[in-house]
Each structure stands twice: as structure tokens, then as C-alpha cells.
Design a protein around this motif. Structure first.
Motif, PDB file in Angstrom:
ATOM      1  N   PRO A   1       1.081  -1.175  -0.145  1.00 34.86           N
ATOM      2  CA  PRO A   1       0.014  -0.160  -0.195  1.00 34.86           C
ATOM      3  C   PRO A   1       0.979   0.873  -0.180  1.00 34.86           C
ATOM      4  O   PRO A   1       1.580   1.412   0.366  1.00 34.86           O
ATOM      5  CB  PRO A   1      -0.947  -0.026   1.094  1.00 34.86           C
ATOM      6  CG  PRO A   1      -0.422  -1.122   2.179  1.00 34.86           C
ATOM      7  CD  PRO A   1      -0.038  -2.186   1.623  1.00 34.86           C
ATOM      8  N   ILE A   2       0.222   2.168  -0.420  1.00 36.22           N
ATOM      9  CA  ILE A   2       1.192   3.248  -1.034  1.00 36.22           C
ATOM     10  C   ILE A   2      -0.045   4.691  -0.141  1.00 36.22           C
ATOM     11  O   ILE A   2       0.465   5.832   0.086  1.00 36.22           O
ATOM     12  CB  ILE A   2       1.309   4.153  -2.488  1.00 36.22           C
ATOM     13  CG1 ILE A   2       0.447   3.941  -3.609  1.00 36.22           C
ATOM     14  CG2 ILE A   2       2.523   3.229  -3.013  1.00 36.22           C
ATOM     15  CD1 ILE A   2       0.964   4.010  -4.863  1.00 36.22           C
ATOM     16  N   SER A   3      -1.641   4.224   0.433  1.00 34.78           N
ATOM     17  CA  SER A   3      -2.013   5.445   0.343  1.00 34.78           C
ATOM     18  C   SER A   3      -2.998   4.271   0.904  1.00 34.78           C
ATOM     19  O   SER A   3      -3.691   2.720   0.833  1.00 34.78           O
ATOM     20  CB  SER A   3      -2.787   6.230  -0.001  1.00 34.78           C
ATOM     21  OG  SER A   3      -3.922   5.525  -0.910  1.00 34.78           O
ATOM     22  N   GLU A   4      -4.181   4.862   1.642  1.00 38.13           N
ATOM     23  CA  GLU A   4      -5.398   3.790   2.278  1.00 38.13           C
ATOM     24  C   GLU A   4      -6.308   2.616   1.402  1.00 38.13           C
ATOM     25  O   GLU A   4      -6.654   2.024   1.162  1.00 38.13           O
ATOM     26  CB  GLU A   4      -6.425   5.112   2.957  1.00 38.13           C
ATOM     27  CG  GLU A   4      -7.601   4.310   3.442  1.00 38.13           C
ATOM     28  CD  GLU A   4      -8.250   5.121   4.401  1.00 38.13           C
ATOM     29  OE1 GLU A   4      -9.891   4.990   4.230  1.00 38.13           O
ATOM     30  OE2 GLU A   4      -8.330   5.802   5.218  1.00 38.13           O
ATOM     31  N   ASN A   5      -6.567   3.730  -0.397  1.00 39.94           N
ATOM     32  CA  ASN A   5      -6.727   2.547  -0.861  1.00 39.94           C
ATOM     33  C   ASN A   5      -5.597   2.476  -2.391  1.00 39.94           C
ATOM     34  O   ASN A   5      -6.296   2.406  -2.511  1.00 39.94           O
ATOM     35  CB  ASN A   5      -7.714   3.945  -1.663  1.00 39.94           C
ATOM     36  CG  ASN A   5      -8.866   3.906  -0.524  1.00 39.94           C
ATOM     37  OD1 ASN A   5      -9.550   5.239   0.098  1.00 39.94           O
ATOM     38  ND2 ASN A   5      -9.768   2.871  -0.535  1.00 39.94           N
ATOM     39  N   TRP A   6      -4.872   2.987  -2.492  1.00 36.60           N
ATOM     40  CA  TRP A   6      -3.886   2.561  -3.937  1.00 36.60           C
ATOM     41  C   TRP A   6      -2.846   2.013  -3.223  1.00 36.60           C
ATOM     42  O   TRP A   6      -2.249   2.002  -2.226  1.00 36.60           O
ATOM     43  CB  TRP A   6      -3.231   4.091  -3.769  1.00 36.60           C
ATOM     44  CG  TRP A   6      -4.646   5.072  -4.689  1.00 36.60           C
ATOM     45  CD1 TRP A   6      -5.427   5.557  -4.263  1.00 36.60           C
ATOM     46  CD2 TRP A   6      -4.733   4.842  -5.857  1.00 36.60           C
ATOM     47  NE1 TRP A   6      -5.995   6.335  -5.299  1.00 36.60           N
ATOM     48  CE2 TRP A   6      -5.863   5.999  -6.060  1.00 36.60           C
ATOM     49  CE3 TRP A   6      -4.592   4.463  -6.990  1.00 36.60           C
ATOM     50  CZ2 TRP A   6      -6.743   6.263  -7.487  1.00 36.60           C
ATOM     51  CZ3 TRP A   6      -5.327   4.410  -8.223  1.00 36.60           C
ATOM     52  CH2 TRP A   6      -6.127   5.049  -8.518  1.00 36.60           C
ATOM     53  N   SER A   7      -1.956   0.703  -3.996  1.00 34.34           N
ATOM     54  CA  SER A   7      -1.084  -0.402  -3.867  1.00 34.34           C
ATOM     55  C   SER A   7       0.011  -0.127  -5.084  1.00 34.34           C
ATOM     56  O   SER A   7      -1.212  -0.224  -6.052  1.00 34.34           O
ATOM     57  CB  SER A   7      -1.354  -1.130  -3.136  1.00 34.34           C
ATOM     58  OG  SER A   7      -2.736  -1.416  -2.539  1.00 34.34           O
ATOM     59  N   ILE A   8       0.830  -0.864  -4.732  1.00 33.66           N
ATOM     60  CA  ILE A   8       1.560  -0.438  -5.743  1.00 33.66           C
ATOM     61  C   ILE A   8       1.623  -2.644  -6.045  1.00 33.66           C
ATOM     62  O   ILE A   8       1.954  -3.178  -4.464  1.00 33.66           O
ATOM     63  CB  ILE A   8       3.301  -0.424  -5.797  1.00 33.66           C
ATOM     64  CG1 ILE A   8       3.084   1.145  -5.913  1.00 33.66           C
ATOM     65  CG2 ILE A   8       3.898  -1.169  -6.828  1.00 33.66           C
ATOM     66  CD1 ILE A   8       3.830   1.719  -5.554  1.00 33.66           C
TER      67      ILE A   8
ATOM     68  N   ALA B   1       3.539  -4.672 -13.338  1.00 34.88           N
ATOM     69  CA  ALA B   1       3.698  -4.030 -12.045  1.00 34.88           C
ATOM     70  C   ALA B   1       2.953  -2.571 -12.225  1.00 34.88           C
ATOM     71  O   ALA B   1       2.754  -2.645 -13.746  1.00 34.88           O
ATOM     72  CB  ALA B   1       5.529  -2.929 -12.031  1.00 34.88           C
ATOM     73  N   GLY B   2       2.158  -3.003 -11.565  1.00 35.11           N
ATOM     74  CA  GLY B   2       0.885  -1.460 -11.758  1.00 35.11           C
ATOM     75  C   GLY B   2       0.240  -0.934  -9.942  1.00 35.11           C
ATOM     76  O   GLY B   2       1.003  -1.587  -9.259  1.00 35.11           O
ATOM     77  N   ILE B   3      -0.600  -0.296 -10.636  1.00 32.38           N
ATOM     78  CA  ILE B   3      -1.579   0.260  -9.092  1.00 32.38           C
ATOM     79  C   ILE B   3      -2.792  -0.205  -9.352  1.00 32.38           C
ATOM     80  O   ILE B   3      -3.375  -0.410 -10.756  1.00 32.38           O
ATOM     81  CB  ILE B   3      -0.877   2.148 -10.372  1.00 32.38           C
ATOM     82  CG1 ILE B   3       0.113   2.553  -9.605  1.00 32.38           C
ATOM     83  CG2 ILE B   3      -1.689   2.598  -8.360  1.00 32.38           C
ATOM     84  CD1 ILE B   3       0.893   3.822  -9.749  1.00 32.38           C
ATOM     85  N   GLU B   4      -2.307  -0.551  -7.721  1.00 34.71           N
ATOM     86  CA  GLU B   4      -4.008  -1.094  -7.901  1.00 34.71           C
ATOM     87  C   GLU B   4      -4.895   0.102  -7.057  1.00 34.71           C
ATOM     88  O   GLU B   4      -4.445   0.343  -5.885  1.00 34.71           O
ATOM     89  CB  GLU B   4      -3.752  -2.254  -7.384  1.00 34.71           C
ATOM     90  CG  GLU B   4      -4.904  -2.861  -7.185  1.00 34.71           C
ATOM     91  CD  GLU B   4      -4.527  -4.625  -6.281  1.00 34.71           C
ATOM     92  OE1 GLU B   4      -4.951  -5.481  -7.211  1.00 34.71           O
ATOM     93  OE2 GLU B   4      -4.211  -4.880  -4.938  1.00 34.71           O
ATOM     94  N   TYR B   5      -6.423   0.449  -7.165  1.00 35.88           N
ATOM     95  CA  TYR B   5      -7.284   0.530  -6.123  1.00 35.88           C
ATOM     96  C   TYR B   5      -8.055  -0.079  -5.772  1.00 35.88           C
ATOM     97  O   TYR B   5      -8.613  -1.161  -6.676  1.00 35.88           O
ATOM     98  CB  TYR B   5      -8.289   2.132  -6.807  1.00 35.88           C
ATOM     99  CG  TYR B   5      -8.879   2.673  -5.852  1.00 35.88           C
ATOM    100  CD1 TYR B   5      -8.348   3.947  -5.579  1.00 35.88           C
ATOM    101  CD2 TYR B   5     -10.220   2.500  -6.006  1.00 35.88           C
ATOM    102  CE1 TYR B   5      -9.424   4.636  -5.077  1.00 35.88           C
ATOM    103  CE2 TYR B   5     -11.078   2.810  -5.753  1.00 35.88           C
ATOM    104  CZ  TYR B   5     -10.562   4.411  -5.113  1.00 35.88           C
ATOM    105  OH  TYR B   5     -11.727   5.263  -3.848  1.00 35.88           O
ATOM    106  N   SER B   6      -8.528   0.097  -4.230  1.00 38.68           N
ATOM    107  CA  SER B   6      -9.450  -0.871  -3.671  1.00 38.68           C
ATOM    108  C   SER B   6     -10.619   0.167  -3.113  1.00 38.68           C
ATOM    109  O   SER B   6     -10.328   0.686  -2.515  1.00 38.68           O
ATOM    110  CB  SER B   6      -8.743  -1.840  -2.362  1.00 38.68           C
ATOM    111  OG  SER B   6      -7.543  -2.250  -2.980  1.00 38.68           O
ATOM    112  N   PHE B   7     -11.938  -0.677  -2.895  1.00 40.80           N
ATOM    113  CA  PHE B   7     -13.034   0.534  -2.595  1.00 40.80           C
ATOM    114  C   PHE B   7     -13.487  -0.891  -1.232  1.00 40.80           C
ATOM    115  O   PHE B   7     -13.073  -1.809  -2.240  1.00 40.80           O
ATOM    116  CB  PHE B   7     -13.132   1.253  -3.975  1.00 40.80           C
ATOM    117  CG  PHE B   7     -14.199   0.045  -4.206  1.00 40.80           C
ATOM    118  CD1 PHE B   7     -15.016   0.132  -4.927  1.00 40.80           C
ATOM    119  CD2 PHE B   7     -12.823   0.007  -5.939  1.00 40.80           C
ATOM    120  CE1 PHE B   7     -15.528  -0.888  -5.623  1.00 40.80           C
ATOM    121  CE2 PHE B   7     -13.415  -0.519  -7.110  1.00 40.80           C
ATOM    122  CZ  PHE B   7     -15.310  -0.932  -7.028  1.00 40.80           C
TER     123      PHE B   7
END
Length: 75
Positions: A37-44, A69-75
Motif C-alpha cells: 500500500p502507498i495510501s489507504e486505497n492505493w497499492s503498487i 507491475a501496476g497500481i491498484e485501487y481498492s474500495f
């Protein structure tokens, strides 16, 4: 299967697909990934995928792999 190390997530997926008439023509797929995680909802997320065909077409390889490799958003 997912394993959490602190806030990082490690996952492993393994699947086999075999047709009933010819079980020797099976496919296998393995995916290993880690998300940090790089923030509450975003991860690498980084992943390594292996695809195996026991009986491929004439010009195809039996084993193929892919690194993502990518950026992922979780909700």
C-alpha cells in the motif's frame, strides 16, 4: 491464498485445467503477487505469472511467463 505482512499482501494462485477426452492436454497457471500500500486505497502490485501447456500448438512454447507491475485501487 493471501498472506498479510504488516500492510503488504502476498498472494499465490495455482490452477489446472484438463479436458476430459484427452487429459494429457492440460493447462496450468500460477500467479504470485505482492501488493504494497502507498495510501489507504492505493497499492503498487507486482506479479509473476507462469502459463504451461502440456500439448501446445506446433509453433507455441510449452512454458510462457509474464511479469507485471501496476497500481491498484481498492474500495
Amino acid at each position: 491464498r493471501d498472506i498479510w505482512w504488516g500492510k503488504a499482501e502476498f498472494s499465490q494462485l495455482l490452477e489446472f485445467i484438463a479436458p476430459l477426452p484427452d487429459i494429457n492436454s492440460f493447462f496450468a497457471r500460477s500467479e504470485t503477487s505482492i501488493a504494497v500500500p502507498i495510501s489507504e486505497n492505493w497499492s503498487i502490485r507486482n506479479s509473476l505469472v507462469f502459463n504451461y501447456q502440456n500439448d501446445p500448438a506446433d509453433e507455441a512454447k510449452k512454458l510462457d511467463w509474464l511479469v507485471t507491475a501496476g497500481i491498484e485501487y481498492s474500495f
